[in-house]
Design an enzyme around this catalytic site. Structure first.
Site, PDB file in Angstrom:
ATOM      1  N   GLY A   1      34.231  41.286  39.293  1.00  0.00           N
ATOM      2  CA  GLY A   1      35.576  40.726  39.398  1.00  0.00           C
ATOM      3  C   GLY A   1      35.523  39.532  40.332  1.00  0.00           C
ATOM      4  O   GLY A   1      35.069  38.444  39.959  1.00  0.00           O
TER       5      GLY A   1
ATOM      6  N   ARG B   1      79.355  35.177  44.239  1.00  0.00           N
ATOM      7  CA  ARG B   1      79.632  36.541  44.711  1.00  0.00           C
ATOM      8  C   ARG B   1      80.236  36.508  46.113  1.00  0.00           C
ATOM      9  O   ARG B   1      79.631  35.959  47.055  1.00  0.00           O
ATOM     10  CB  ARG B   1      78.310  37.316  44.724  1.00  0.00           C
TER      11      ARG B   1
ATOM     12  N   GLN C   1      75.297  32.875  56.982  1.00  0.00           N
ATOM     13  CA  GLN C   1      73.946  32.552  57.469  1.00  0.00           C
ATOM     14  C   GLN C   1      72.986  33.727  57.366  1.00  0.00           C
ATOM     15  O   GLN C   1      71.800  33.556  57.107  1.00  0.00           O
ATOM     16  CB  GLN C   1      74.012  32.147  58.939  1.00  0.00           C
TER      17      GLN C   1
ATOM     18  N   GLY D   1      72.283  44.984  43.849  1.00  0.00           N
ATOM     19  CA  GLY D   1      72.039  45.933  42.747  1.00  0.00           C
ATOM     20  C   GLY D   1      71.734  45.199  41.453  1.00  0.00           C
ATOM     21  O   GLY D   1      70.877  45.628  40.668  1.00  0.00           O
TER      22      GLY D   1
ATOM     23  N   GLU E   1      42.392  33.931  38.983  1.00  0.00           N
ATOM     24  CA  GLU E   1      41.831  32.658  39.495  1.00  0.00           C
ATOM     25  C   GLU E   1      41.540  32.728  40.998  1.00  0.00           C
ATOM     26  O   GLU E   1      41.756  31.747  41.725  1.00  0.00           O
ATOM     27  CB  GLU E   1      42.769  31.495  39.178  1.00  0.00           C
TER      28      GLU E   1
ATOM     29  N   THR F   1      41.622  36.007  44.037  1.00  0.00           N
ATOM     30  CA  THR F   1      42.682  36.759  44.732  1.00  0.00           C
ATOM     31  C   THR F   1      43.004  36.058  46.059  1.00  0.00           C
ATOM     32  O   THR F   1      42.199  35.269  46.575  1.00  0.00           O
ATOM     33  CB  THR F   1      42.222  38.193  45.056  1.00  0.00           C
TER      34      THR F   1
HETATM   35  C1  LIG Z   1      46.596  39.683  33.725  1.00  0.00           C
HETATM   36  C2  LIG Z   1      45.217  39.223  34.046  1.00  0.00           C
HETATM   37  C3  LIG Z   1      44.659  38.163  33.362  1.00  0.00           C
HETATM   38  C4  LIG Z   1      43.351  37.764  33.638  1.00  0.00           C
HETATM   39  N1  LIG Z   1      42.782  36.761  32.886  1.00  0.00           N
HETATM   40  C5  LIG Z   1      41.449  36.508  33.027  1.00  0.00           C
HETATM   41  C6  LIG Z   1      40.778  35.628  32.120  1.00  0.00           C
HETATM   42  O1  LIG Z   1      41.397  35.026  31.242  1.00  0.00           O
HETATM   43  N2  LIG Z   1      39.445  35.453  32.254  1.00  0.00           N
HETATM   44  C7  LIG Z   1      38.730  36.093  33.222  1.00  0.00           C
HETATM   45  O2  LIG Z   1      37.530  35.900  33.273  1.00  0.00           O
HETATM   46  N3  LIG Z   1      39.340  36.925  34.110  1.00  0.00           N
HETATM   47  C8  LIG Z   1      40.679  37.159  34.023  1.00  0.00           C
HETATM   48  N4  LIG Z   1      41.301  38.023  34.881  1.00  0.00           N
HETATM   49  C9  LIG Z   1      40.518  38.676  35.914  1.00  0.00           C
HETATM   50  C10 LIG Z   1      40.874  38.239  37.317  1.00  0.00           C
HETATM   51  O3  LIG Z   1      40.373  36.964  37.561  1.00  0.00           O
HETATM   52  C11 LIG Z   1      40.328  39.323  38.255  1.00  0.00           C
HETATM   53  O4  LIG Z   1      41.174  40.446  38.108  1.00  0.00           O
HETATM   54  C12 LIG Z   1      40.263  38.880  39.687  1.00  0.00           C
HETATM   55  O5  LIG Z   1      39.267  37.905  39.863  1.00  0.00           O
HETATM   56  C13 LIG Z   1      39.975  40.052  40.644  1.00  0.00           C
HETATM   57  O6  LIG Z   1      38.907  40.809  40.209  1.00  0.00           O
HETATM   58  P1  LIG Z   1      39.059  42.399  40.097  1.00  0.00           P
HETATM   59  O7  LIG Z   1      40.276  42.699  39.308  1.00  0.00           O
HETATM   60  O8  LIG Z   1      37.789  42.960  39.634  1.00  0.00           O
HETATM   61  O9  LIG Z   1      39.355  42.880  41.577  1.00  0.00           O
HETATM   62  P2  LIG Z   1      38.268  43.116  42.730  1.00  0.00           P
HETATM   63  O10 LIG Z   1      37.353  41.964  42.829  1.00  0.00           O
HETATM   64  O11 LIG Z   1      37.698  44.471  42.598  1.00  0.00           O
HETATM   65  O12 LIG Z   1      39.232  43.090  43.997  1.00  0.00           O
HETATM   66  C14 LIG Z   1      40.087  44.191  44.360  1.00  0.00           C
HETATM   67  C15 LIG Z   1      40.681  43.896  45.733  1.00  0.00           C
HETATM   68  O13 LIG Z   1      39.632  43.762  46.697  1.00  0.00           O
HETATM   69  C16 LIG Z   1      39.686  42.499  47.347  1.00  0.00           C
HETATM   70  N5  LIG Z   1      38.312  42.023  47.545  1.00  0.00           N
HETATM   71  C17 LIG Z   1      37.392  41.743  46.606  1.00  0.00           C
HETATM   72  N6  LIG Z   1      36.251  41.325  47.171  1.00  0.00           N
HETATM   73  C18 LIG Z   1      36.441  41.342  48.504  1.00  0.00           C
HETATM   74  C19 LIG Z   1      35.641  41.009  49.630  1.00  0.00           C
HETATM   75  N7  LIG Z   1      34.396  40.566  49.483  1.00  0.00           N
HETATM   76  N8  LIG Z   1      36.176  41.152  50.864  1.00  0.00           N
HETATM   77  C20 LIG Z   1      37.441  41.591  51.031  1.00  0.00           C
HETATM   78  N9  LIG Z   1      38.256  41.911  50.003  1.00  0.00           N
HETATM   79  C21 LIG Z   1      37.767  41.793  48.746  1.00  0.00           C
HETATM   80  C22 LIG Z   1      40.450  41.601  46.376  1.00  0.00           C
HETATM   81  O14 LIG Z   1      41.084  40.541  47.048  1.00  0.00           O
HETATM   82  C23 LIG Z   1      41.458  42.590  45.785  1.00  0.00           C
HETATM   83  O15 LIG Z   1      42.552  42.724  46.654  1.00  0.00           O
HETATM   84  C24 LIG Z   1      42.616  38.406  34.646  1.00  0.00           C
HETATM   85  C25 LIG Z   1      43.204  39.457  35.364  1.00  0.00           C
HETATM   86  C26 LIG Z   1      44.474  39.878  35.072  1.00  0.00           C
HETATM   87  C27 LIG Z   1      45.053  41.045  35.823  1.00  0.00           C
END
Ligand SMILES: Cc1cc2nc3c(=O)[nH]c(=O)nc-3n(C[C@H](O)[C@H](O)[C@H](O)COP(=O)(O)OP(=O)(O)OC[C@H]3O[C@@H](n4cnc5c(N)ncnc54)[C@H](O)[C@@H]3O)c2cc1C
Length: 544
Positions: free
Chosen positions: A134, A272, A283, A346, A369, A371
């Protein structure tokens, strides 16, 4: 980098608005979300040159596209996200999927594939993520095994699984990242190729108008010409090369989604009445739920526009700037959408009022793209290198420039931005001397502070040189917004920076004296008055 003229961009944006008004009224968007259907016709219409031809914007002119630059990418992405982030994601996927070819393809590959994408309006998918890979793409397991013929490799056999692929079940063309003997490499695979199948669409929290699916590659045979660039091992570099661009696109999604929710809240507060007057007159309502979010979103816009201008001037990479833009805009977009639910009470909690859907949709922008945590890491690491290379001068120099700007223009927030930048330099230096970044949390928090300080600086600069605002916010209001944001940045960098340095065990008894604590507090003078001004202008721009 090419850009298109303002008239052509305005035409695309107004055509898009008209299309959305006609074909995607609220009820349709809500039913697509509820029924979780992929709006095939909408994507088809958006790609149809007779109607909008949106995909052409991203393709170079020599291949039949319009040759839009980063500024156009940002404007159109924001506009799409204001309509529906799921639909926007379908378009993003085509853009992303085309990128490896655009960046790394041979002239023949570019002509063939980009020509076809332009002409046939092909939906493309970008296949990088895998169940085990990921955030860490180096854990990639999909393989590309050379397939020899008469002793010469004539192609590759792809095997593996991809996960979370946008357009995964509906694309006509896929770019797939796989491990070749020479390292990670991109391959172009056409839909219908034997052995390539997609899983069922994921049942997602939001962006339900987008198709997200797993891909299975079982002995998928592709010709040698499908290896992007013709050389193995370029895949991660090719993915990295476009981060400045692609992250800007997702930043614009955060901006568009956040404003779509906030605009509804601003209008709602003028309709509202509670406690004898309109919510918009209170404020406790405007200064908590509306004003800070508008300021944060506009800070993000300033940073996006600044990065887009640099990309369009031909600066390569800008991956850190892309990260700052995406981080700031996506976090601001999420916070704004969350506040909008609260602002509608609500009603905000029901589907009918839309802000609940926007909140679910915009949530994705801090995940795909890169996290937010990975971006914190990116920002911290790269700016840490600047800090080391310049022996601690990098952010002090930036602070000096901000003070200069304040000298020329005392009302754009540059003084408070200078405080944030100075504090950042001091905190970083303390972290270096006490080796505090061995704590991952401290390093990541520095990343967050980098984003706040740099965005405050850029917002002050842009507020100081007024230009027509895309949403009609006037120059005075924008300067007030820049001041509100810079004060918040100064406060955050000083106090959060101190918190984590002390929390991680900094050893200097005089640490506080070196931090601009008093200045950060003094800079808050005038804050409420500025927030009053912003609240009033938001009402003018988005009447009830
Ligand atoms: C709706 C959707 C569309 C997507 N579209 C595409 C696409 O078109 N093509 C494609 O290739 N991918 C796609 N993705 C994949 C997306 O890019 C990944 O989900 C993202 O990069 C995170 O990877 P993961 O889900 O495996 O999470 P992980 O990498 O397992 O991360 C889980 C959590 O751990 C944290 N984390 C990870 N590594 C570390 C670290 N070293 N230190 C501290 N914290 C860490 C992350 O920030 C996150 O909070 C899509 C995902 C979704 C949900």
């Amino acid at each position: 980098m090419a850009t298109i003229d303002t008239e052509a961009l305005d035409l695309i944006l107004s055509t898009l608005d008209e299309y959305a008004e006609r074909e995607l009224p609220l009820a349709t968007l809500l039913s697509i979300d509820r029924d979780d259907v992929f709006p095939t016709k909408v994507l088809h219409d958006l790609y149809d040159p007779e109607q909008i031809g949106l995909h052409l914007l991203f393709l170079p002119e020599e291949y039949g596209g319009l040759g839009g630059g980063a500024n156009e990418v940002y404007r159109v992405s924001e506009a799409l996200a204001r309509v529906d982030l799921g639909v926007a994601t379908g378009v993003l996927a085509t853009f992303l999927g085309t990128d490896p070819i655009k960046v790394g393809g041979t002239p023949e590959q570019k002509a063939k594939w980009m020509g076809r994408i332009a002409e046939e309006g092909l939906l493309v998918a970008y296949g990088a993520t895998e169940p085990q890979a990921g955030s860490d793409l180096s854990a990639l397991r999909t393989t590309a095994t050379p397939r020899p013929a008469n002793g010469q490799p004539e192609g590759y056999v792809l095997n593996g699984q991809k996960q979370w692929i946008s357009n995964g079940g509906v694309a006509k063309l896929y770019t797939i990242l796989a491990n070749a003997p020479g390292g990670p490499s991109w391959f172009v695979v056409e839909a219908g190729t034997k052995g390539l199948t997609a899983g069922k669409p994921e049942d997602k929290h939001g962006i339900r108008a987008s198709n997200t699916a797993s891909l299975y590659l079982e002995n998928v045979i592709v010709p040698r010409e499908s290896l992007v660039g013709g050389v193995e091992g370029q895949g991660l570099a090719q993915a990295q090369a476009v981060f400045g661009y692609t992250r800007l696109m997702v930043a614009a999604f955060g901006l568009g989604g956040g404003w779509a929710a906030l605009e509804r809240a601003i209008r709602y507060g003028q309709q509202r009445a509670q406690g004898g007057s309109l919510l918009a007159d209170k404020q406790g309502y405007t200064h908590k739920l509306l004003v800070p979010h508008a300021c944060r979103l506009e800070a993000a816009r300033a940073y996006i526009e600044w990065t887009a201008a640099r990309l369009d001037a031909g600066e390569p990479g800008l991956a850190t700037e892309g990260a700052i833009a995406k981080y700031t805009a996506s976090e601001a977009g999420n916070a704004a959408a969350e506040a909008a639910i609260q602002a509608l009470g609500g009603n905000g909690y029901t589907r009918e009022y839309m802000v609940e859907k926007i909140k679910r949709d915009v949530r994705i922008t801090t995940i795909y793209e890169g996290t937010s945590e990975i971006l914190e890491w990116t920002m911290a690491r790269y700016r840490w290198q600047f800090h080391l290379k310049t022996r601690g001068q990098h952010f002090l120099d930036a602070a000096a420039r901000a003070r200069d700007l304040h000298g020329r223009d005392p009302a754009c927030g540059a003084d408070a931005a200078a405080i944030a930048l100075t504090a950042l330099a001091r905190v970083m230096e303390r972290c270096r001397l006490d080796r505090l970044t061995h704590n991952q949390h401290v390093l990541f928090r520095l990343g967050e502070l980098v984003a706040w300080a740099e965005t405050a600086q850029v917002f002050a600069e842009r507020a100081s040189t007024p230009r027509p605002h895309v949403r009609g916010i006037d120059a005075d209001a924008l300067r007030a917004m820049a001041r509100v944001y810079a004060r918040q940045a100064a406060h955050k960098v000083v106090f959060d920076g101190a918190q984590w340095a002390v929390g991680a065990g900094q050893t200097d008894p005089a640490f506080f004296e070196g931090l601009p604590v008093g200045a950060a507090i003094a800079a808050q003078a005038g804050l409420v008055e500025d927030m009053n001004l912003v609240a009033q202008r938001l009402r003018d721009v988005f009447p009830g």
